[in-house]
Write a protein that holds these residues in place. Structure first.
Motif, PDB file in Angstrom:
ATOM      1  N   PRO A 116     -12.369   2.271  -5.157  1.00 40.64           N
ATOM      2  CA  PRO A 116     -13.192   2.554  -3.976  1.00 40.64           C
ATOM      3  C   PRO A 116     -12.380   3.220  -2.865  1.00 40.64           C
ATOM      4  N   ASP A 117     -11.078   2.926  -2.797  1.00 36.78           N
ATOM      5  CA  ASP A 117     -10.176   3.544  -1.836  1.00 36.78           C
ATOM      6  C   ASP A 117      -8.741   3.328  -2.304  1.00 36.78           C
ATOM      7  N   ALA A 118      -7.822   4.028  -1.665  1.00 39.62           N
ATOM      8  CA  ALA A 118      -6.413   3.955  -2.066  1.00 39.62           C
ATOM      9  C   ALA A 118      -5.848   2.547  -1.900  1.00 39.62           C
ATOM     10  N   GLU A 119      -6.249   1.846  -0.872  1.00 38.64           N
ATOM     11  CA  GLU A 119      -5.722   0.507  -0.639  1.00 38.64           C
ATOM     12  C   GLU A 119      -6.117  -0.466  -1.737  1.00 38.64           C
ATOM     13  N   ALA A 170      -6.546   0.271  -4.860  1.00 41.26           N
ATOM     14  CA  ALA A 170      -5.667   0.579  -5.985  1.00 41.26           C
ATOM     15  C   ALA A 170      -4.294  -0.045  -5.786  1.00 41.26           C
ATOM     16  N   ASN A 171      -3.743   0.081  -4.599  1.00 41.36           N
ATOM     17  CA  ASN A 171      -2.419  -0.473  -4.320  1.00 41.36           C
ATOM     18  C   ASN A 171      -2.439  -2.000  -4.296  1.00 41.36           C
ATOM     19  N   THR A 172      -3.539  -2.597  -3.888  1.00 41.68           N
ATOM     20  CA  THR A 172      -3.654  -4.059  -3.872  1.00 41.68           C
ATOM     21  C   THR A 172      -3.514  -4.624  -5.279  1.00 41.68           C
ATOM     22  N   VAL A 173      -4.111  -3.951  -6.255  1.00 47.55           N
ATOM     23  CA  VAL A 173      -3.983  -4.411  -7.639  1.00 47.55           C
ATOM     24  C   VAL A 173      -2.511  -4.398  -8.045  1.00 47.55           C
ATOM     25  N   HIS A 188     -11.003  -6.193  -7.819  1.00 42.40           N
ATOM     26  CA  HIS A 188     -10.967  -5.252  -6.691  1.00 42.40           C
ATOM     27  C   HIS A 188     -11.808  -4.005  -6.949  1.00 42.40           C
ATOM     28  N   ASP A 189     -12.688  -4.047  -7.966  1.00 42.98           N
ATOM     29  CA  ASP A 189     -13.547  -2.925  -8.320  1.00 42.98           C
ATOM     30  C   ASP A 189     -12.727  -1.662  -8.606  1.00 42.98           C
ATOM     31  N   VAL A 190     -11.605  -1.849  -9.318  1.00 37.99           N
ATOM     32  CA  VAL A 190     -10.660  -0.783  -9.638  1.00 37.99           C
ATOM     33  C   VAL A 190     -10.592  -0.643 -11.152  1.00 37.99           C
ATOM     34  N   LYS A 191     -10.363   0.585 -11.629  1.00 40.74           N
ATOM     35  CA  LYS A 191     -10.168   0.783 -13.064  1.00 40.74           C
ATOM     36  C   LYS A 191      -8.996   1.735 -13.284  1.00 40.74           C
TER      37      LYS A 191
END
Length: 83
Positions: A56-59, A61-64, A33-36
């Motif tokens: 990239p956005d708050a969603e 982050a929450n998806t992870v 999800h391109d999150v770290k």
């Protein structure tokens, strides 16, 4: 990439060990999800968890969190790091 601080309010005490396991699950999925996820803090008796994340956005982050262990954040704040 934007930086977020998310807050999980569990209502019951939480152990550092359980949070470490959830964090490890986040790390396994974050690249999809391109999150770290960078760091986390735990208020064990208060049942609160705070996570610092580049996303990239708050969603995203929450998806992870949702996919890794189901413990989505109650609050997500866009933050800037100071010195």
């Amino acid at each position: 990439m934007p930086l977020y601080m998310d807050v999980h309010t569990l209502g019951d005490a939480v152990s550092m060990e359980d949070v470490a396991k959830a964090h490890a699950a986040d790390l396994q999925l974050q690249d999809e999800h391109d999150v770290k996820y960078l760091r986390y803090w735990v208020d064990e008796p208060g049942g609160k968890i705070f996570c610092l994340v580049d996303a990239p956005d708050a969603e995203a982050a929450n998806t992870v969190h949702r996919e890794a262990h189901g413990l989505v954040a109650d609050e997500i704040h866009l933050v800037k790091e100071g010195a």
